[in-house]
Design an enzyme around this catalytic site. Structure first.
Site, mmCIF file in Angstrom:
data_model
loop_
_atom_site.group_PDB
_atom_site.id
_atom_site.type_symbol
_atom_site.label_atom_id
_atom_site.label_comp_id
_atom_site.label_asym_id
_atom_site.label_seq_id
_atom_site.Cartn_x
_atom_site.Cartn_y
_atom_site.Cartn_z
ATOM 1 N N HIS A 129 -18.577 55.720 -11.482
ATOM 2 C CA HIS A 129 -17.239 55.997 -12.010
ATOM 3 C C HIS A 129 -17.220 57.231 -12.898
ATOM 4 O O HIS A 129 -16.312 57.409 -13.695
ATOM 5 C CB HIS A 129 -16.707 54.785 -12.794
ATOM 6 C CG HIS A 129 -16.498 53.581 -11.926
ATOM 7 N ND1 HIS A 129 -16.470 52.308 -12.438
ATOM 8 C CD2 HIS A 129 -16.344 53.452 -10.591
ATOM 9 C CE1 HIS A 129 -16.284 51.446 -11.439
ATOM 10 N NE2 HIS A 129 -16.211 52.122 -10.304
ATOM 11 N N CYS A 158 -11.112 71.062 -15.934
ATOM 12 C CA CYS A 158 -9.750 71.597 -16.021
ATOM 13 C C CYS A 158 -8.914 71.057 -14.860
ATOM 14 O O CYS A 158 -9.338 71.097 -13.708
ATOM 15 C CB CYS A 158 -9.809 73.132 -15.955
ATOM 16 S SG CYS A 158 -8.185 73.894 -15.746
ATOM 17 N N THR A 214 -21.250 42.701 -15.178
ATOM 18 C CA THR A 214 -19.987 43.162 -14.603
ATOM 19 C C THR A 214 -19.176 41.961 -14.129
ATOM 20 O O THR A 214 -19.707 40.998 -13.627
ATOM 21 C CB THR A 214 -20.199 44.161 -13.436
ATOM 22 O OG1 THR A 214 -18.930 44.512 -12.879
ATOM 23 C CG2 THR A 214 -21.103 43.614 -12.357
ATOM 24 N N SER A 215 -17.843 42.079 -14.321
ATOM 25 C CA SER A 215 -16.959 40.964 -13.945
ATOM 26 C C SER A 215 -16.714 40.931 -12.447
ATOM 27 O O SER A 215 -15.996 40.081 -11.945
ATOM 28 C CB SER A 215 -15.615 41.117 -14.680
ATOM 29 O OG SER A 215 -15.017 42.354 -14.293
ATOM 30 N N ASN A 262 -25.330 37.615 -15.896
ATOM 31 C CA ASN A 262 -24.036 37.864 -16.548
ATOM 32 C C ASN A 262 -23.768 36.795 -17.602
ATOM 33 O O ASN A 262 -24.226 35.651 -17.446
ATOM 34 C CB ASN A 262 -22.906 37.865 -15.503
ATOM 35 C CG ASN A 262 -21.721 38.692 -15.957
ATOM 36 O OD1 ASN A 262 -21.839 39.886 -16.195
ATOM 37 N ND2 ASN A 262 -20.578 38.032 -16.122
HETATM 38 C C1 BV8 Z 1 -10.507 53.388 -5.235
HETATM 39 C C2 BV8 Z 1 -13.631 54.522 -15.367
HETATM 40 C C3 BV8 Z 1 -9.470 54.273 -3.297
HETATM 41 C C4 BV8 Z 1 -12.446 54.479 -16.264
HETATM 42 C C5 BV8 Z 1 -13.284 52.602 -13.969
HETATM 43 C C6 BV8 Z 1 -10.069 47.321 -2.616
HETATM 44 C C7 BV8 Z 1 -10.771 48.424 -2.151
HETATM 45 C C8 BV8 Z 1 -10.699 49.637 -2.818
HETATM 46 C C9 BV8 Z 1 -9.924 49.759 -3.988
HETATM 47 C C10 BV8 Z 1 -9.231 48.663 -4.434
HETATM 48 C C11 BV8 Z 1 -9.306 47.453 -3.763
HETATM 49 N N1 BV8 Z 1 -8.537 46.564 -4.423
HETATM 50 C C12 BV8 Z 1 -8.010 47.179 -5.518
HETATM 51 C C13 BV8 Z 1 -8.392 48.454 -5.534
HETATM 52 C C14 BV8 Z 1 -7.995 49.435 -6.545
HETATM 53 C C15 BV8 Z 1 -8.923 49.487 -7.756
HETATM 54 C C16 BV8 Z 1 -9.419 48.161 -8.184
HETATM 55 O O1 BV8 Z 1 -10.572 47.805 -7.908
HETATM 56 N N2 BV8 Z 1 -8.618 47.415 -8.890
HETATM 57 C C17 BV8 Z 1 -9.073 46.116 -9.342
HETATM 58 C C18 BV8 Z 1 -8.965 46.001 -10.837
HETATM 59 C C19 BV8 Z 1 -8.275 45.071 -8.600
HETATM 60 N N3 BV8 Z 1 -10.041 50.352 -7.457
HETATM 61 C C20 BV8 Z 1 -9.888 51.671 -7.639
HETATM 62 O O2 BV8 Z 1 -8.843 52.176 -7.968
HETATM 63 C C21 BV8 Z 1 -11.099 52.551 -7.386
HETATM 64 N N4 BV8 Z 1 -10.670 53.612 -6.531
HETATM 65 O O3 BV8 Z 1 -10.802 52.390 -4.695
HETATM 66 O O4 BV8 Z 1 -9.918 54.456 -4.627
HETATM 67 C C22 BV8 Z 1 -9.115 55.617 -2.829
HETATM 68 C C23 BV8 Z 1 -9.782 56.123 -1.709
HETATM 69 C C24 BV8 Z 1 -9.434 57.372 -1.251
HETATM 70 C C25 BV8 Z 1 -8.464 58.130 -1.923
HETATM 71 C C26 BV8 Z 1 -7.841 57.634 -3.068
HETATM 72 C C27 BV8 Z 1 -8.161 56.351 -3.522
HETATM 73 C C28 BV8 Z 1 -11.574 53.194 -8.667
HETATM 74 C C29 BV8 Z 1 -12.160 52.177 -9.575
HETATM 75 C C30 BV8 Z 1 -12.794 52.873 -10.782
HETATM 76 C C31 BV8 Z 1 -11.914 52.710 -11.973
HETATM 77 N N5 BV8 Z 1 -12.569 53.278 -13.139
HETATM 78 N N6 BV8 Z 1 -13.922 53.169 -14.985
HETATM 79 C C32 BV8 Z 1 -12.854 54.243 -17.681
HETATM 80 O O5 BV8 Z 1 -13.959 53.698 -17.921
HETATM 81 O O6 BV8 Z 1 -12.058 54.634 -18.552
HETATM 82 S S1 BV8 Z 1 -13.520 50.941 -13.740
HETATM 83 C C33 BV8 Z 1 -13.849 50.218 -15.206
HETATM 84 O O7 BV8 Z 1 -13.969 48.833 -14.907
HETATM 85 C C34 BV8 Z 1 -15.179 50.576 -15.837
HETATM 86 O O8 BV8 Z 1 -15.982 51.442 -15.062
HETATM 87 C C35 BV8 Z 1 -15.853 49.216 -15.907
HETATM 88 O O9 BV8 Z 1 -17.210 49.274 -15.918
HETATM 89 C C36 BV8 Z 1 -15.330 48.696 -14.636
HETATM 90 C C37 BV8 Z 1 -15.590 47.318 -14.209
HETATM 91 O O10 BV8 Z 1 -15.500 46.513 -15.289
HETATM 92 P P1 BV8 Z 1 -16.857 45.822 -15.754
HETATM 93 O O11 BV8 Z 1 -17.898 46.869 -15.917
HETATM 94 O O12 BV8 Z 1 -17.160 44.723 -14.836
HETATM 95 O O13 BV8 Z 1 -16.452 45.361 -17.166
HETATM 96 P P2 BV8 Z 1 -15.630 44.035 -17.519
HETATM 97 O O14 BV8 Z 1 -15.193 44.166 -18.930
HETATM 98 O O15 BV8 Z 1 -14.626 43.780 -16.448
HETATM 99 O O16 BV8 Z 1 -16.724 42.866 -17.402
HETATM 100 C C38 BV8 Z 1 -17.795 42.821 -18.305
HETATM 101 C C39 BV8 Z 1 -18.642 41.644 -17.846
HETATM 102 O O17 BV8 Z 1 -19.814 41.618 -18.645
HETATM 103 C C40 BV8 Z 1 -17.949 40.291 -18.027
HETATM 104 O O18 BV8 Z 1 -18.121 39.546 -16.839
HETATM 105 C C41 BV8 Z 1 -18.722 39.648 -19.198
HETATM 106 O O19 BV8 Z 1 -18.878 38.262 -18.989
HETATM 107 C C42 BV8 Z 1 -20.051 40.323 -19.089
HETATM 108 N N7 BV8 Z 1 -20.760 40.464 -20.359
HETATM 109 C C43 BV8 Z 1 -20.235 40.748 -21.584
HETATM 110 N N8 BV8 Z 1 -21.246 40.866 -22.483
HETATM 111 C C44 BV8 Z 1 -22.407 40.661 -21.794
HETATM 112 C C45 BV8 Z 1 -22.105 40.415 -20.442
HETATM 113 N N9 BV8 Z 1 -23.040 40.176 -19.515
HETATM 114 C C46 BV8 Z 1 -24.330 40.202 -19.913
HETATM 115 N N10 BV8 Z 1 -24.708 40.435 -21.189
HETATM 116 C C47 BV8 Z 1 -23.784 40.669 -22.149
HETATM 117 N N11 BV8 Z 1 -24.171 40.900 -23.419
#
Ligand code: BV8
Length: 267
Positions: free
Chosen positions: A132, A140, A201-202, A226
């Protein structure tokens, strides 16, 4: 749902017996460094920003509508990143990379991270695919010209480029395509891997959340480490519940004693 020592011993056996390991990490690995994750409200989330939904701000549309707000948010997140250190989970993964690439081959280990904080690299990880992007490089909007964040001045928001555009982080926003090279490197690693481990990761953001299925389809063993259950917990061969900063160092010391080899992480 906690993990048992025998699970860790079993995973250590799988690691020692593997030839190509792929690790996928998410915000949970950086949580113990003090960085807020995306989906569980953290005491670290600054009060100013906790009312904003990262899913809303991390989009090109938000940047277009309010470039000042989005730039301020990333500047705040960068400030947080520069205030924290890698945690034992990051160092343990860097130690695993060193051990596997020395004992087997450079291709034996690939880390694919969804994180943009650069903490894996600061902990010594070398083979990191930033799926990501990274907060440490901006570009730019007009010319695509990239610059390290350290060269930008945040005296005023948003940050304008010398060519009359705006500077934005080289981060993949929701709705944006992932970098071709990152996807290609990940695809090759997934095709060849015999062990896939999803950590902190979630498993809700695509396409990263589907990598475990790709690994499984081509015969790899699949593992999740996780804190909480996720949509892939029931699909993996082994689910270890726990904090990555505690589980990973324990796991690596078991790998080391099993392999009877020189200490993991020794340079
Ligand atoms: C794209 C940068 C297509 C930003 C981020 C199906 C197929 C393709 C796309 C989609 C699809 N369905 C939906 C989509 C669209 C979307 C998507 O996935 N939406 C979801 C929410 C439904 N995907 C996209 O838009 C992607 N693009 O597919 O483009 C395309 C193709 C051609 C042309 C145009 C478009 C882009 C996705 C990237 C988004 N950017 N990050 C920023 O950081 O500011 S994603 C963002 O979420 C971060 O990178 C983050 O890492 C990521 C995932 O979250 P997690 O890392 O899992 O973090 P989270 O808080 O959710 O979970 C933490 C976990 O850790 C928890 O489970 C917790 O229990 C656990 N935890 C906590 N503490 C601990 C721990 N575990 C162990 N030890 C601990 N101590």
């Amino acid at each position: 749902m906690a993990h048992s020592p025998s699970d860790l011993d079993q995973l250590a056996e799988w690691i020692v017996g593997s030839s190509n390991v792929v690790i996928l990490t998410g915000a949970g690995v950086s949580a113990e460094s003090g960085l807020a994750t995306f989906r569980d409200p953290s005491e670290h989330a600054d009060a100013l920003w906790s009312k904003y939904d990262p899913m809303e701000l991390a989009t090109a549309g938000a940047f277009e509508r309010d470039p000042e707000l989005v730039t301020r948010w990333y500047h705040w997140r960068f400030t947080r990143v520069s205030e924290v250190e890698p945690n034992p989970g990051h160092f343990a993964l860097a130690g695993l990379e060193r051990w596997l690439t020395e004992q087997r081959s450079p291709e034996a280990f690939t880390m694919v991270t969804q994180n943009i904080d650069g903490l894996h690299q600061r902990a010594g990880s070398k083979r990191v695919v930033e799926l990501h992007g990274t907060i440490h490089t901006w570009r730019c909007t007009k010319t695509g010209q990239e610059a390290p964040l350290s060269e930008l001045s945040f005296e005023s928001f948003p940050v304008t480029s010398t060519r009359g555009g705006l500077m934005r982080p080289c981060i993949v926003w929701f709705g944006e395509a992932l970098p071709d090279q990152a996807l290609a490197l990940t695809g090759t690693a997934l095709e060849r891997c015999d062990l896939f481990v999803s950590i902190g990761t979630s498993a809700t953001v695509q396409p990263a959340a589907s990598f475990v299925q790709i690994a499984k389809q081509q015969g790899a063993k699949t593992v999740e480490i996780n804190r909480d259950a996720t949509p892939i917990t029931d699909d993996v061969d082994m689910a270890l519940a726990g904090a990555s900063g505690e589980v990973l160092p324990d796991l690596l010391s078991r790998v080391q004693s099993l392999a009877g080899d020189r200490k993991i992480g020794d340079t």
